[in-house]
Enzyme design. Structure first.
Site, mmCIF file in Angstrom:
data_model
loop_
_atom_site.group_PDB
_atom_site.id
_atom_site.type_symbol
_atom_site.label_atom_id
_atom_site.label_comp_id
_atom_site.label_asym_id
_atom_site.label_seq_id
_atom_site.Cartn_x
_atom_site.Cartn_y
_atom_site.Cartn_z
ATOM 1 N N ARG A 1 0.834 -1.221 0.000
ATOM 2 C CA ARG A 1 0.000 0.000 0.000
ATOM 3 C C ARG A 1 0.864 1.265 0.000
ATOM 4 O O ARG A 1 0.543 2.264 0.657
ATOM 5 C CB ARG A 1 -0.942 0.038 1.207
ATOM 6 C CG ARG A 1 -1.889 -1.103 1.287
ATOM 7 C CD ARG A 1 -2.893 -1.131 0.127
ATOM 8 N NE ARG A 1 -3.687 -2.329 0.269
ATOM 9 C CZ ARG A 1 -3.315 -3.512 -0.234
ATOM 10 N NH1 ARG A 1 -2.209 -3.631 -0.971
ATOM 11 N NH2 ARG A 1 -4.063 -4.569 -0.056
ATOM 12 N N SER B 1 -10.775 0.070 3.920
ATOM 13 C CA SER B 1 -9.962 -0.073 5.140
ATOM 14 C C SER B 1 -9.348 1.271 5.500
ATOM 15 O O SER B 1 -8.683 1.884 4.671
ATOM 16 C CB SER B 1 -8.834 -1.084 4.907
ATOM 17 O OG SER B 1 -9.387 -2.317 4.555
ATOM 18 N N GLU C 1 -4.374 4.148 6.028
ATOM 19 C CA GLU C 1 -4.252 3.857 4.592
ATOM 20 C C GLU C 1 -4.835 5.042 3.812
ATOM 21 O O GLU C 1 -4.394 5.375 2.718
ATOM 22 C CB GLU C 1 -5.040 2.573 4.293
ATOM 23 C CG GLU C 1 -4.868 2.060 2.887
ATOM 24 C CD GLU C 1 -5.491 0.683 2.701
ATOM 25 O OE1 GLU C 1 -5.239 -0.225 3.514
ATOM 26 O OE2 GLU C 1 -6.242 0.523 1.733
HETATM 27 C C1 LIG Z 1 -15.435 0.331 -0.285
HETATM 28 C C2 LIG Z 1 -13.965 0.501 -0.572
HETATM 29 C C3 LIG Z 1 -13.162 -0.625 -0.705
HETATM 30 C C4 LIG Z 1 -11.792 -0.481 -0.986
HETATM 31 N N1 LIG Z 1 -11.037 -1.612 -1.123
HETATM 32 C C5 LIG Z 1 -9.711 -1.509 -1.409
HETATM 33 C C6 LIG Z 1 -8.917 -2.694 -1.604
HETATM 34 O O1 LIG Z 1 -9.401 -3.804 -1.528
HETATM 35 N N2 LIG Z 1 -7.615 -2.532 -1.889
HETATM 36 C C7 LIG Z 1 -7.043 -1.295 -2.004
HETATM 37 O O2 LIG Z 1 -5.827 -1.223 -2.273
HETATM 38 N N3 LIG Z 1 -7.758 -0.171 -1.833
HETATM 39 C C8 LIG Z 1 -9.077 -0.245 -1.548
HETATM 40 N N4 LIG Z 1 -9.829 0.893 -1.357
HETATM 41 C C9 LIG Z 1 -9.181 2.201 -1.442
HETATM 42 C C10 LIG Z 1 -9.324 2.885 -2.837
HETATM 43 O O3 LIG Z 1 -10.311 2.289 -3.598
HETATM 44 C C11 LIG Z 1 -7.998 2.853 -3.612
HETATM 45 O O4 LIG Z 1 -6.969 3.450 -2.860
HETATM 46 C C12 LIG Z 1 -8.117 3.579 -4.963
HETATM 47 O O5 LIG Z 1 -6.946 3.363 -5.705
HETATM 48 C C13 LIG Z 1 -8.352 5.077 -4.796
HETATM 49 O O6 LIG Z 1 -8.660 5.614 -6.080
HETATM 50 P P1 LIG Z 1 -9.255 7.070 -6.210
HETATM 51 O O7 LIG Z 1 -9.250 7.425 -7.647
HETATM 52 O O8 LIG Z 1 -10.555 7.154 -5.524
HETATM 53 O O9 LIG Z 1 -8.139 7.897 -5.428
HETATM 54 P P2 LIG Z 1 -8.256 9.255 -4.562
HETATM 55 O O10 LIG Z 1 -8.866 8.973 -3.235
HETATM 56 O O11 LIG Z 1 -8.881 10.295 -5.415
HETATM 57 O O12 LIG Z 1 -6.740 9.555 -4.368
HETATM 58 C C14 LIG Z 1 -5.939 8.709 -3.548
HETATM 59 C C15 LIG Z 1 -4.498 9.240 -3.579
HETATM 60 O O13 LIG Z 1 -3.990 9.128 -4.893
HETATM 61 C C16 LIG Z 1 -3.619 10.413 -5.400
HETATM 62 N N5 LIG Z 1 -3.987 10.413 -6.823
HETATM 63 C C17 LIG Z 1 -5.213 10.149 -7.359
HETATM 64 N N6 LIG Z 1 -5.146 10.184 -8.708
HETATM 65 C C18 LIG Z 1 -3.865 10.481 -9.027
HETATM 66 C C19 LIG Z 1 -3.180 10.671 -10.249
HETATM 67 N N7 LIG Z 1 -3.783 10.556 -11.448
HETATM 68 N N8 LIG Z 1 -1.859 11.001 -10.199
HETATM 69 C C20 LIG Z 1 -1.213 11.119 -9.006
HETATM 70 N N9 LIG Z 1 -1.811 10.949 -7.816
HETATM 71 C C21 LIG Z 1 -3.123 10.634 -7.827
HETATM 72 C C22 LIG Z 1 -4.358 11.424 -4.567
HETATM 73 O O14 LIG Z 1 -3.657 12.649 -4.498
HETATM 74 C C23 LIG Z 1 -4.397 10.721 -3.215
HETATM 75 O O15 LIG Z 1 -3.188 10.900 -2.534
HETATM 76 C C24 LIG Z 1 -11.207 0.799 -1.102
HETATM 77 C C25 LIG Z 1 -12.025 1.936 -0.958
HETATM 78 C C26 LIG Z 1 -13.394 1.786 -0.708
HETATM 79 C C27 LIG Z 1 -14.254 3.018 -0.600
#
Ligand SMILES: Cc1cc2nc3c(=O)[nH]c(=O)nc-3n(C[C@H](O)[C@H](O)[C@H](O)COP(=O)(O)OP(=O)(O)OC[C@H]3O[C@@H](n4cnc5c(N)ncnc54)[C@H](O)[C@@H]3O)c2cc1C
Length: 335
Positions: free
Chosen positions: A163, A234, A331
């Site tokens: 992570r 998480s 996380e």
């Molecule tokens: C119900 C649920 C279940 C989940 N299960 C998992 C799981 O099983 N495994 C897991 O690993 N995660 C899980 N997550 C966490 C999440 O889905 C991941 O971390 C996902 O990759 C976040 O994507 P996002 O586009 O929403 O990121 P955001 O929340 O928008 O951003 C997360 C981080 O990435 C950065 N970021 C976003 N886009 C970019 C880009 N294009 N360039 C540079 N930086 C960027 C942001 O600045 C921030 O620091 C879960 C979340 C939820 C709500």
């Protein structure tokens, strides 16, 4: 579409906790070429910049006083070389998993239903059910907000870990991921090591489709849908501790779940189990609560503020530190 920077945008639809905070400036980035203009705008006003995907790993505890770059560039392209696929950062991760399955590109079925964008996937090296993004990662293209240059980064450059990656630290946070190239398998390559997965597949034949279906079924049962109740999956990482620490803890808690890591001296222990021992499931603080079935998942039960969620998280991690001597790390990125 003409590039536009909006002022005073409500971030409620842009974070899966559904907390209400404002961004002073907000740009919907559909064309990465607009990032140059956005960078100049931020520099001219001396604004900090936050890159955002679908906000499913982000918790806002204050209004954001700078410029939010909402990454929304779309597109996928097969590259020369078997199974090589380049995907734009704004694409939905789950839609990508589905696309791969439908086009006989295998390996990422275990990562089905993870919310968020493709561009955010390398940031925390997403993982689930025994599979992590870095296993399929080839390279990414990024825009450097510091220099205004485009950079190409391979797996070693990204410093992937559990992570974690270079994008979570400075100066990696200045990099905007524009696209990600993955190498998918052309033949099914199933990962069935996770016990719950094999139980779910049960009598069926194990295929990429049945693994995908099983992952979706387990996740839908276990995790709350952010569209129904705000959450970010998480909230804490599973802590990594020394093997000797595990042995000493197991004298009092023989059933503490733990997994090996690449380093023989270190093990990962279950944060959910530690929190469960402290009775956190279902407990509430203000509008925030711990999910009834999952001690690792904090939810927005009733108009929670980001502050409510963070205060609850702090209380939870203090209780674990006091009882087990283990410091939990979040996380979720707190802004
Ligand atoms: C119900 C649920 C279940 C989940 N299960 C998992 C799981 O099983 N495994 C897991 O690993 N995660 C899980 N997550 C966490 C999440 O889905 C991941 O971390 C996902 O990759 C976040 O994507 P996002 O586009 O929403 O990121 P955001 O929340 O928008 O951003 C997360 C981080 O990435 C950065 N970021 C976003 N886009 C970019 C880009 N294009 N360039 C540079 N930086 C960027 C942001 O600045 C921030 O620091 C879960 C979340 C939820 C709500």
């Amino acid at each position: 579409m003409i590039f536009e920077i909006q002022e005073q945008v409500d971030l409620t639809p842009y974070n899966s906790f559904g907390v209400s905070q404002m961004a002073a400036y907000f740009a919907d980035i559909q064309d990465p070429a607009d990032l140059r203009q956005a960078r100049e705008f931020a520099a001219s006003k001396r604004l900090s910049v936050l890159v955002l995907g679908q906000g499913s790993n982000t918790l806002f505890i204050n209004d954001y006083p700078g410029l939010v770059l909402y990454m929304n560039n779309q597109g996928k392209q097969m590259l020369p070389g078997a199974g090589m696929l380049r995907i734009c950062a704004g694409e939905s991760w789950h839609e990508l998993v589905l696309f791969c399955l439908q086009n006989s590109l295998y390996g990422i079925e275990n990562l089905a239903l993870i919310p968020g964008t493709v561009g955010a996937a390398p940031v925390q090296n997403i993982g689930a059910y025994g599979v992590e993004l870095d296993q399929f990662f080839v390279e990414l293209e990024a825009f450097d907000l510091k220099t205004g240059e485009i950079r190409y980064m391979n797996k070693a450059d990204c410093q992937f870990a559990y992570r974690d990656s270079i994008f979570k630290q400075n100066p990696g946070q200045k990099l905007v991921v524009l696209s990600v190239t993955l190498q998918l398998a052309l033949e099914p390559a199933l990962e069935l090591g996770y016990a719950g997965l094999t139980d779910e597949i049960a009598e069926q034949e194990a295929t990429p489709q049945s693994v995908f279906d099983a992952v979706c079924a387990i996740r839908s049962r276990k995790l709350p849908d952010p569209k129904q109740i705000g959450n970010a999956g998480s909230f804490f990482k599973n802590p990594v501790v020394s093997r000797s620490k595990l042995l000493s803890l197991r004298k009092s808690y023989p059933e503490l779940p733990a997994w090996d890591t690449a380093d023989a001296d270190l093990v990962k222990v279950s944060a959910a189990w530690l929190l469960d021992q402290k009775g956190w499931k279902g407990r509430r603080r203000g509008g925030a609560a711990v999910h009834e079935d999952h001690a690792l998942v904090l939810v927005n039960r009733d108009n929670a503020s980001g502050e409510d969620v963070v205060l609850l998280a702090q209380e939870m991690s203090s209780s674990v530190l006091q009882s087990f001597g283990i410091a939990l790390q979040t996380e979720v990125r707190i802004i």
